[in-house]
Design a protein around this motif. Structure first.
Motif, short mmCIF file in Angstrom:
data_model
loop_
_atom_site.label_atom_id
_atom_site.label_comp_id
_atom_site.label_asym_id
_atom_site.label_seq_id
_atom_site.Cartn_x
_atom_site.Cartn_y
_atom_site.Cartn_z
N PHE A 75 4.09 -4.08 -4.65
CA PHE A 75 3.56 -4.46 -3.35
C PHE A 75 3.77 -3.28 -2.40
O PHE A 75 4.89 -2.79 -2.26
N GLN A 76 2.71 -2.83 -1.76
CA GLN A 76 2.79 -1.73 -0.80
C GLN A 76 2.77 -2.30 0.60
O GLN A 76 1.84 -3.00 0.99
N TYR A 77 3.83 -2.02 1.37
CA TYR A 77 3.92 -2.59 2.71
C TYR A 77 3.71 -1.57 3.83
O TYR A 77 3.58 -1.96 4.99
N ASP A 78 3.66 -0.28 3.51
CA ASP A 78 3.32 0.75 4.50
C ASP A 78 2.45 1.80 3.84
O ASP A 78 2.69 2.19 2.69
N GLY A 79 1.44 2.27 4.59
CA GLY A 79 0.56 3.31 4.07
C GLY A 79 -0.46 2.76 3.08
O GLY A 79 -0.60 1.55 2.90
N GLU A 80 -1.18 3.68 2.45
CA GLU A 80 -2.19 3.30 1.47
C GLU A 80 -2.09 4.22 0.27
O GLU A 80 -1.83 5.40 0.39
N GLY A 81 -2.35 3.64 -0.90
CA GLY A 81 -2.34 4.41 -2.13
C GLY A 81 -2.58 3.50 -3.31
O GLY A 81 -2.75 2.29 -3.15
N THR A 82 -2.61 4.09 -4.50
CA THR A 82 -2.80 3.31 -5.71
C THR A 82 -1.68 3.63 -6.70
O THR A 82 -1.19 4.76 -6.75
N TYR A 108 1.64 7.25 -8.77
CA TYR A 108 1.24 6.82 -7.44
C TYR A 108 0.39 7.92 -6.81
O TYR A 108 0.82 9.07 -6.73
N THR A 109 -0.81 7.56 -6.35
CA THR A 109 -1.70 8.50 -5.68
C THR A 109 -1.84 8.08 -4.22
O THR A 109 -2.24 6.95 -3.92
N SER A 110 -1.49 8.99 -3.33
CA SER A 110 -1.54 8.72 -1.90
C SER A 110 -2.97 8.69 -1.40
O SER A 110 -3.80 9.52 -1.78
N ALA A 111 -3.26 7.74 -0.52
CA ALA A 111 -4.56 7.66 0.14
C ALA A 111 -4.35 7.59 1.65
O ALA A 111 -5.18 7.06 2.38
N SER A 112 -3.23 8.15 2.11
CA SER A 112 -2.86 8.01 3.51
C SER A 112 -2.22 9.29 4.03
O SER A 112 -1.61 10.03 3.27
N THR A 113 -2.37 9.53 5.33
CA THR A 113 -1.69 10.66 5.96
C THR A 113 -0.42 10.20 6.67
O THR A 113 0.18 10.95 7.42
N ALA A 115 3.41 7.74 6.36
CA ALA A 115 4.46 7.40 5.41
C ALA A 115 4.00 6.23 4.54
O ALA A 115 3.26 5.36 5.00
N GLN A 116 4.44 6.23 3.29
CA GLN A 116 4.05 5.17 2.36
C GLN A 116 5.30 4.56 1.74
O GLN A 116 6.18 5.30 1.30
#
Length: 149
Positions: A75-82, A108-113, A115-116
């Motif tokens: 579950f991702q609660y901050d930022g965006e990624g896969t 994990y691949t970041s989709a956000s600028t 914090a994740q």
């Protein structure tokens, strides 16, 4: 005298037989659920948008039961990624996926600028779970260049 010894011997046999019958328990205590943890190699603390971070994991069990099944979810609660497995399965948040190996890799691949932050949970079919939290900061190289000039 013989009669007294004979009575003592019979009482001894009866007590021994009674002790053997009482000490036997027909219920087998089979342990099915064993505690476990998941160990990970160090993970980078910074990730840039579009960058992929590898998370190497190993399931450590204190015992083994043949019918134990492990699942994984996140579950991702901050930022965006896969988040995906080494064989390409892309996780959907809070969906359970079968964990087939004790050693596995997540990507994990970041989709956000920004914090994740996300949580990965490994669970067994007996209700035990182990939770790992990952906090990744933005690694925007353009911001670093602008600040250094």
């Amino acid at each position: 005298m013989k009669k007294i010894l004979s009575n003592i011997l019979v009482c001894g046999y009866v007590l021994a037989a009674l002790f053997c019958c009482v000490s036997c328990d027909s219920d087998l205590d089979i342990q099915q659920s064993y505690p476990f943890t998941v160990e990970t190699m160090p993970v980078p603390k910074k990730v840039a948008k579009g960058e992929t971070v590898e998370i190497r994991c190993e399931l450590r069990k204190e015992g083994s039961y043949a019918n134990t099944v492990y699942t994984i979810r996140y579950f991702q609660y901050d930022g965006e990624g896969t988040l995906k497995t080494e064989n390409g399965i892309v996780f959907q948040p809070n969906d359970r996926y079968l964990l087939e190996n004790e050693k596995f890799r997540l990507y994990y691949t970041s989709a956000s600028t920004e914090a994740q932050n996300f949580i990965v949970v490994v669970e067994d079919n007996f209700g035990q779970s182990y939770e790992m939290e990952f906090d990744l900061n933005n690694n925007n190289k353009e911001d670093e260049k602008g600040g250094a000039e």
